[in-house]
Design a protein around this motif. Structure first.
Motif, PDB file in Angstrom:
ATOM      1  N   GLY A 126      29.517  47.642  51.825  1.00 57.72           N
ATOM      2  CA  GLY A 126      28.965  48.103  50.561  1.00 57.72           C
ATOM      3  C   GLY A 126      30.014  48.572  49.570  1.00 57.72           C
ATOM      4  O   GLY A 126      29.721  48.747  48.382  1.00 57.72           O
ATOM      5  N   ARG A 127      31.256  48.780  50.056  1.00 51.07           N
ATOM      6  CA  ARG A 127      32.334  49.224  49.167  1.00 51.07           C
ATOM      7  C   ARG A 127      33.421  48.170  49.011  1.00 51.07           C
ATOM      8  O   ARG A 127      34.039  48.063  47.949  1.00 51.07           O
ATOM      9  CB  ARG A 127      32.960  50.518  49.713  1.00 51.07           C
ATOM     10  N   PHE A 128      33.672  47.413  50.067  1.00 56.72           N
ATOM     11  CA  PHE A 128      34.718  46.384  50.049  1.00 56.72           C
ATOM     12  C   PHE A 128      34.082  45.000  50.012  1.00 56.72           C
ATOM     13  O   PHE A 128      32.984  44.790  50.524  1.00 56.72           O
ATOM     14  CB  PHE A 128      35.587  46.484  51.301  1.00 56.72           C
ATOM     15  N   SER A 129      34.839  44.076  49.445  1.00 50.86           N
ATOM     16  CA  SER A 129      34.355  42.694  49.374  1.00 50.86           C
ATOM     17  C   SER A 129      35.514  41.736  49.603  1.00 50.86           C
ATOM     18  O   SER A 129      36.556  41.840  48.948  1.00 50.86           O
ATOM     19  CB  SER A 129      33.716  42.440  48.010  1.00 50.86           C
ATOM     20  N   ILE A 130      35.325  40.800  50.527  1.00 52.87           N
ATOM     21  CA  ILE A 130      36.345  39.797  50.820  1.00 52.87           C
ATOM     22  C   ILE A 130      35.926  38.469  50.196  1.00 52.87           C
ATOM     23  O   ILE A 130      34.742  38.124  50.191  1.00 52.87           O
ATOM     24  CB  ILE A 130      36.568  39.654  52.346  1.00 52.87           C
ATOM     25  N   ALA A 131      36.900  37.756  49.675  1.00 52.30           N
ATOM     26  CA  ALA A 131      36.628  36.455  49.062  1.00 52.30           C
ATOM     27  C   ALA A 131      37.865  35.579  49.224  1.00 52.30           C
ATOM     28  O   ALA A 131      38.953  36.070  49.518  1.00 52.30           O
ATOM     29  CB  ALA A 131      36.288  36.620  47.588  1.00 52.30           C
ATOM     30  N   ARG A 132      37.670  34.291  49.057  1.00 44.94           N
ATOM     31  CA  ARG A 132      38.801  33.366  49.184  1.00 44.94           C
ATOM     32  C   ARG A 132      38.778  32.353  48.050  1.00 44.94           C
ATOM     33  O   ARG A 132      37.718  32.013  47.525  1.00 44.94           O
ATOM     34  CB  ARG A 132      38.776  32.663  50.540  1.00 44.94           C
ATOM     35  N   ASP A 133      39.967  31.910  47.684  1.00 45.47           N
ATOM     36  CA  ASP A 133      40.119  30.838  46.712  1.00 45.47           C
ATOM     37  C   ASP A 133      40.914  29.750  47.419  1.00 45.47           C
ATOM     38  O   ASP A 133      42.142  29.844  47.541  1.00 45.47           O
ATOM     39  CB  ASP A 133      40.854  31.342  45.474  1.00 45.47           C
ATOM     40  N   ASN A 134      40.219  28.743  47.908  1.00 45.00           N
ATOM     41  CA  ASN A 134      40.882  27.722  48.709  1.00 45.00           C
ATOM     42  C   ASN A 134      41.898  26.921  47.904  1.00 45.00           C
ATOM     43  O   ASN A 134      42.911  26.477  48.442  1.00 45.00           O
ATOM     44  CB  ASN A 134      39.846  26.800  49.332  1.00 45.00           C
ATOM     45  N   ALA A 135      41.636  26.743  46.632  1.00 43.62           N
ATOM     46  CA  ALA A 135      42.575  25.992  45.796  1.00 43.62           C
ATOM     47  C   ALA A 135      43.921  26.702  45.704  1.00 43.62           C
ATOM     48  O   ALA A 135      44.965  26.067  45.543  1.00 43.62           O
ATOM     49  CB  ALA A 135      41.987  25.790  44.413  1.00 43.62           C
ATOM     50  N   LYS A 136      43.890  28.032  45.823  1.00 45.46           N
ATOM     51  CA  LYS A 136      45.116  28.828  45.737  1.00 45.46           C
ATOM     52  C   LYS A 136      45.597  29.273  47.112  1.00 45.46           C
ATOM     53  O   LYS A 136      46.594  29.989  47.211  1.00 45.46           O
ATOM     54  CB  LYS A 136      44.896  30.045  44.852  1.00 45.46           C
TER      55      LYS A 136
END
Length: 115
Positions: A65-75
């Motif tokens: 609820g406080r942290f969020s993980i994400a990815r940018d595969n192109a980078k």
């Protein structure tokens, strides 16, 4: 040579936000499991957040609820957005990526939350 390089750590007041980045080089991690861990002196390294190749995510109860993980595969990059930071979030944060059954680690970035 596979490398993971974290950036974005620093000093922030409680309640503030920080965004960490982890850039992978030497191999394509876009189809692989990646995660953020953290460690404080004298304690075991703990999983903070993870993301699969299908963008399924998982979080430690303490950061949900406080942290969020994400990815940018192109980078070839994974991010950790940290909001509503608490003093207990103070730690060295490490990026990890799994490749051909091996776990690769970054050098870590210090996050310090002042109360």
């Amino acid at each position: 040579q596979v490398q993971l390089v974290e950036s974005g750590g620093g000093l922030v007041q409680a309640g503030g936000s920080l965004s960490l980045s982890c850039v992978a080089s030497g191999s394509d991690f876009s189809s692989n499991f990646m995660a953020w861990y953290r460690q404080v002196p004298g304690k075991q390294r703990e999983l903070v957040a993870a993301i699969t190749s299908g963008d399924n995510t998982n979080y430690a109860a303490s950061v949900k609820g406080r942290f969020s993980i994400a990815r940018d595969n192109a980078k070839n990059t994974v991010y950790l957005q940290m909001n509503s930071l608490k003093s207990e979030d103070t730690a060295v944060y490490y990026c990890s990526g799994r490749l051909y059954g091996l776990n690769y680690w970054g050098q870590g970035t210090q996050v310090t939350v002042s109360s």
